[in-house]
Design an enzyme around this catalytic site. Sequence first.
Site, PDB file in Angstrom:
ATOM      1  N   GLU A  48       0.831  -1.211   0.000  1.00 15.84           N
ATOM      2  CA  GLU A  48       0.000   0.000   0.000  1.00 15.84           C
ATOM      3  C   GLU A  48       0.867   1.264   0.000  1.00 15.84           C
ATOM      4  O   GLU A  48       0.519   2.263  -0.632  1.00 15.84           O
ATOM      5  CB  GLU A  48      -0.956  -0.005   1.191  1.00 15.84           C
ATOM      6  CG  GLU A  48      -1.957  -1.150   1.190  1.00 15.84           C
ATOM      7  CD  GLU A  48      -2.824  -1.201  -0.063  1.00 15.84           C
ATOM      8  OE1 GLU A  48      -3.059  -0.144  -0.683  1.00 15.84           O
ATOM      9  OE2 GLU A  48      -3.259  -2.310  -0.431  1.00 15.84           O
ATOM     10  N   GLU A  96      -0.550  -2.382  -9.978  1.00 15.43           N
ATOM     11  CA  GLU A  96      -0.326  -3.448  -9.001  1.00 15.43           C
ATOM     12  C   GLU A  96       1.091  -4.000  -9.090  1.00 15.43           C
ATOM     13  O   GLU A  96       1.746  -4.241  -8.068  1.00 15.43           O
ATOM     14  CB  GLU A  96      -1.340  -4.579  -9.211  1.00 15.43           C
ATOM     15  CG  GLU A  96      -2.744  -4.219  -8.800  1.00 15.43           C
ATOM     16  CD  GLU A  96      -2.816  -3.770  -7.352  1.00 15.43           C
ATOM     17  OE1 GLU A  96      -2.100  -4.315  -6.496  1.00 15.43           O
ATOM     18  OE2 GLU A  96      -3.586  -2.837  -7.077  1.00 15.43           O
TER      19      GLU A  96
END
Length: 282
Positions: free
Chosen positions: A151, A202
């Site tokens: 994150e 990602e």
Amino acid sequence: MFNLLFSRFRRSHRWVYPVLSLVVALGLWLGQPLVVRAIPWGDLILQGIQVIQLSNISDRQEVQLGQQINAQLVRSQIRLHRDPRVQQYVDSIGQRLASSSSRPNIPYTFQVVDDPSVNAFATMGGFVYINTGLMRLADNEAQLASVIGHEIGHVAAKHALKQMKDMALARGVASLAGVNRNTLVNLGVELALRRPNSRNDEFEADQLGLKTLTQAGYAQSAMVSFMAKLLQRSSSVPTFLSTHPATSDRVARLQQMIDPSRADVGDGLDNAAYQARLRSLS
């Protein structure tokens, strides 16, 4: 003689006086400042900030926008875990990772969401959220740290900002005059909760997260093992994976990036210590 000449001048140049009067009046009117609608300085500054938010936002402005998004999330969308010990534990892991990240120059805020679903997300300005369900699923601290590192990777790469710009343009709310700050906050909340990241985002967050995990002293293998655990957990797709597509491809790429001889070198692999920590925090 003078009176005679002046009388003749008056009779022959009567048109001069109206013209002179008109010239004087026109000069006086032009000499006055134009009356226009004044725009308050606050509005001008706000408009400038809005333009910058779509083109070249500064770190300070990004953090301020993140604070507003976080305030709305906490107020109406999520419920934070009430035990300060849990928050402090996750924050200590997060700050250790953030200081080793590729973007350590902004303040990071790590918060635990009281939610049994397996999920984690981040928004701009260094705000990272970890669900209690994900914490309980992790086997050890290194696995939890791998998710937090991922994150942080999104924050470091400014993925939320890029998505916000794309969404504002796609919805037609962006213009030369800028975007209303409230609109940007609402877009940020939607992005944080419901907008999946692209495959490339990602992969980039994984790469940055793995590097951060390693530099912070955690074992690299934890990132792969936790992601593989998510895939094998059930036939249904966990929330964490529904907003993080192409997970099997990501596992394969991570395995290629990790040196097998160094995979388990580092902190956080003590399962018993982590589970004991969680029991003491529950």
